[in-house]
Design an enzyme around this catalytic site. Structure first.
Site, PDB file in Angstrom:
ATOM      1  N   LYS A   1     -10.118   6.463   2.125  1.00  0.00           N
ATOM      2  CA  LYS A   1      -9.300   5.655   1.218  1.00  0.00           C
ATOM      3  C   LYS A   1     -10.257   4.901   0.304  1.00  0.00           C
ATOM      4  O   LYS A   1     -11.029   4.052   0.753  1.00  0.00           O
ATOM      5  CB  LYS A   1      -8.423   4.676   1.993  1.00  0.00           C
TER       6      LYS A   1
ATOM      7  N   TYR B   1      -8.605  29.484   1.266  1.00  0.00           N
ATOM      8  CA  TYR B   1      -8.817  28.061   1.007  1.00  0.00           C
ATOM      9  C   TYR B   1      -7.740  27.458   0.124  1.00  0.00           C
ATOM     10  O   TYR B   1      -7.522  26.252   0.163  1.00  0.00           O
ATOM     11  CB  TYR B   1     -10.230  27.759   0.491  1.00  0.00           C
TER      12      TYR B   1
ATOM     13  N   GLU C   1      -5.821   7.817  10.170  1.00  0.00           N
ATOM     14  CA  GLU C   1      -6.077   8.554  11.398  1.00  0.00           C
ATOM     15  C   GLU C   1      -4.939   9.547  11.657  1.00  0.00           C
ATOM     16  O   GLU C   1      -5.160  10.696  12.030  1.00  0.00           O
ATOM     17  CB  GLU C   1      -6.190   7.611  12.604  1.00  0.00           C
TER      18      GLU C   1
ATOM     19  N   GLU D   1       0.826  -1.209   0.000  1.00  0.00           N
ATOM     20  CA  GLU D   1       0.000   0.000   0.000  1.00  0.00           C
ATOM     21  C   GLU D   1       0.864   1.265   0.000  1.00  0.00           C
ATOM     22  O   GLU D   1       0.435   2.310  -0.471  1.00  0.00           O
ATOM     23  CB  GLU D   1      -0.914   0.039   1.222  1.00  0.00           C
TER      24      GLU D   1
END
Length: 125
Positions: A102, A57, A76, A25
């Site tokens: 994800k 932004y 996280e 990954e």
């Protein structure tokens, strides 16, 4: 008339990154989506139309892009880094709500994605 509350929101920023627990990954890019909601007083900017009186932004987007480029095992951790950096760079922010999704996580199931959502409060506000 008073503005009761205000938020600046970036929805579903799509970025490729290398986050995950499994080694493979972190070797290939996967698609992630990040949404960010910043609670801050936007009343001055709403009244006077000056960029200096808001949270830019584009700057928020750059924070998201930079933090997403740093590989991590857990989304996280990535969400926390994004929120922490927003509060660090914009002390006027009261709260940051960060969601990191994800797409196609390697779970063998049919789903749009796995999402982590963190809400961080500015302890100095």
């Amino acid at each position: 008339m008073n503005i009761k509350s205000s938020q600046l929101i970036l929805n579903d920023i799509r970025l490729h990154a290398r986050h995950g627990v499994m080694k493979q990954e972190r070797m290939i890019d996967s698609l992630f989506r990040v949404s960010l909601s910043v609670t801050t007083d936007l009343s001055k900017a709403a009244l006077n139309d000056m960029l200096a009186d808001t949270v830019n932004y584009d700057s928020l987007y750059r924070i998201v892009k930079r933090e997403m480029a740093i590989p991590a095992q857990l989304i996280e951790h990535v969400a926390y880094r994004i929120g922490r950096e927003v509060i660090s760079q914009f002390p006027q922010v009261e709260e940051v709500d960060v969601s990191v999704t994800k797409d196609n996580p390697p779970m063998g199931g049919d789903m749009d994605g796995a999402t982590v959502r963190l809400v961080l409060a500015n302890d100095n506000k």
